[in-house]
Design an enzyme around this catalytic site. Structure first.
Site, short mmCIF file in Angstrom:
data_model
loop_
_atom_site.label_atom_id
_atom_site.label_comp_id
_atom_site.label_asym_id
_atom_site.label_seq_id
_atom_site.Cartn_x
_atom_site.Cartn_y
_atom_site.Cartn_z
N SER A 1 -10.32 -0.74 6.39
CA SER A 1 -9.64 0.39 6.06
C SER A 1 -8.54 -1.41 5.69
CB SER A 1 -8.16 0.92 5.84
OG SER A 1 -8.92 2.44 6.52
N LYS B 1 0.80 -1.15 0.34
CA LYS B 1 -0.02 0.01 0.16
C LYS B 1 0.85 1.24 0.64
CE LYS B 1 -3.60 1.73 3.10
NZ LYS B 1 -4.25 1.67 4.16
N SER C 1 -8.99 2.11 3.06
CA SER C 1 -7.75 2.64 1.75
C SER C 1 -7.24 1.55 1.30
CB SER C 1 -7.34 3.77 3.11
OG SER C 1 -6.83 3.55 3.70
#
Length: 529
Positions: free
Chosen positions: A230, A131, A206
């Site tokens: 997330s 990420k 996210s």
């Protein structure tokens, strides 16, 4: 008091009536707009990419596979699907190929060396997706913030460093929501990520780029973080496995933005993967075998008590759970009860309906750095009202969800009494959950009330992340698992919640459901003509 209660009841009925009209209408309008351009990525056909990370590592160790070939296959898959999903925002392909090639040379010389053992390098030569919010040396780390887009990390964050030592090779960075605080992965730097199963649908946020990259078959392992869902929402929307680790089990350092104050109690770093068998080995590496969770202890799932809750109890601001999701969860629970012999107790916890209030109160009272500060970068605090006006004329460098969160933050002082009541409710709920969950029990709960919505549709249902955010308030370990596809061909799933530091228990349940093929990743596009 009686009048107030009557008004609240009338208001509740009005919202319910509005929902009966509003939800079908918006679904119709969004489908008319988006379904004209629906695409699904082609299925994964390369056999190398259909193996678990632990199996890939074993085959590289035994020289049945070469690390360079595995890396090349992963890179080729990214390049094949990137135009549809836009999951990868920063490639690291050349360096990754060089590192894989060097590893092959060392293994050709002596693959039996102790340093390459399964104990020391359980992910030997496995391509790793990361990420973009995490620091990887030489790579961007802006979390979709325009003012930080040129920043490059000078070193690896702790979890990436640990996974490297375990043999994994980072090969790309993936998309996020702006500053990691929304449940659709889109921002002004990298654009929007689309769902591999249906490009008109969201991937969650996210850690949405991670989930899409893994689900599309380009990566088998990924690193995610979770302060309100997330890891778990993207895993749910994209049909993969994800684990929110117990508070403090895995280091969070090296992320941007980094939680401050008592916000750190809500933030968790954890593994995301396509196969359940990789969850525990990843968590062991990421936690550096932290003894507090006793991850090596075996779990007998047949002796567990399963507390099953099918929805949140009727919160006003949150959608009701889709019937298909309830049915999928019921099938999984039925298997645990009838085939494994676990004890199942259908239950409800009334305070779950106040999840939004409790999460908001926890964040508001955290004493951490404000979201508006983060939005401005190093240039002081942003004015969200000004940004909203700029957004209306197409001149803001921020997304609407980020601006809206900034506006909500500015009004926090108006919710002082709400926050006090919410924190009292939280204390009572935490006590109830702590009593309920131990090493011999788990709680099963929906991950999200809706199957992957259309792009931008979350703006109409901004509080549906309540189902995941609830457990961040308590810092509990939660494993998100896939439960096949809906009638529309979209992923479904559920959460398995364990007591503090009993990560191994929720993961063990996930592994059992995976062995029975109740919980498994589905090759996207595999059913296409």
């Amino acid at each position: 008091m009686a009048v107030a209660k009557h008004v609240q009841t009338v208001f509740s009925w009005l919202l319910t009536l509005l929902g009966w009209v509003f939800v079908p209408l918006t679904n119709y309008l969004f489908s008319r707009w988006y379904d004209k351009t629906v695409r699904t990525v082609q299925p994964v056909e390369d056999e190398v990419l259909l193996k678990s990370a632990t199996e890939i590592a074993r085959k590289i160790r035994s020289r049945e596979l070469r690390a360079e070939d595995v890396m090349s296959a992963s890179i080729a898959r990214v390049q094949r699907v990137q135009g549809l999903v836009n999951a990868v925002v920063a490639p690291r392909y050349e360096d990754a190929i060089v590192e894989a090639r060097e590893l092959d040379k060392k293994l050709d010389a002596d693959s039996s060396a102790e340093e390459f053992s399964e104990t020391n390098m359980p992910f030997l030569g496995v391509p790793l997706s990361v990420k973009e919010a995490f620091a990887v040396k030489g790579m961007p780390n802006c979390s979709g913030l325009v003012s930080r887009k040129d920043y490059r990390s000078t070193q690896d964050c702790p979890v990436v460093e640990r996974l490297r030592r375990a043999g994994a090779i980072p090969f790309c960075m993936t998309n996020i929501s702006e500053l990691c605080m929304w449940y659709e992965s889109a921002n002004r730097v990298y654009g929007r990520t689309s769902n591999p199963y249906n490009t008109s649908r969201i991937v969650g946020g996210s850690s949405g780029g991670e989930a899409a990259n893994i689900a599309s078959g380009a990566a088998v392992l990924g690193v995610g973080s979770d302060i309100g869902g997330s890891i778990r929402m993207p895993a749910f929307f994209c049909g993969i496995f994800g684990h929110r680790s117990s508070r403090g089990l895995v280091p969070n350092e090296g992320q941007f933005p980094m939680a401050t104050g008592s916000e750190v109690d809500l933030l968790s770093t954890g593994p995301m993967c396509r196969y359940a068998e990789d969850l525990l080995p990843m968590l062991k590496v990421m936690s550096a075998n932290n003894k507090q969770a006793q991850l090596d202890e075996k779990v007998d799932v047949t002796k567990l008590t399963i507390y099953n809750i099918e929805d949140d109890g009727g919160g006003l601001l949150v959608s009701r759970v889709d019937p298909q999701l309830k049915q999928a969860q019921a099938r999984a629970v039925h298997y645990l009860q009838t085939s494994l012999g676990a004890t199942v107790k259908n239950t409800s916890i009334s305070k779950f309906k106040y999840a939004i209030d409790m999460w908001g109160a926890k964040m508001t009272k955290s004493g951490g750095k404000s979201f508006c500060d983060y939005m401005r970068g190093d240039q002081g605090e942003v004015n969200p009202l000004k940004e909203l006006l700029l957004w209306l004329v197409g001149r803001s460098k921020h997304t609407l969800p980020a601006i809206a969160l900034g506006l909500f933050e500015k009004g926090d002082h108006l919710l002082e009494n709400v926050n006090k009541r919410a924190l009292k409710s939280f204390d009572k709920m935490e006590e109830e959950i702590t009593t309920l969950l131990d090493e011999n029990s788990v709680l099963i709960y929906p991950t999200h009330p809706k199957i992957a919505p259309y792009h931008n549709q979350p703006l109409l249902y901004p509080f549906n992340w309540a189902y995941t955010g609830l457990f961040n308030t308590m810092g509990l370990p939660v494993t998100a698992i896939p439960l096949g596809l809906s009638r529309e061909g979209l992923p479904m799933g559920m959460q398995i919640v364990a007591g503090m530091n009993y990560d191994r228990v929720s993961i063990a349940v996930a592994e059992e459901l995976a062995r029975a093929k109740v919980a498994e990743w589905v090759n996207p596009g595999a059913g296409l003509d």
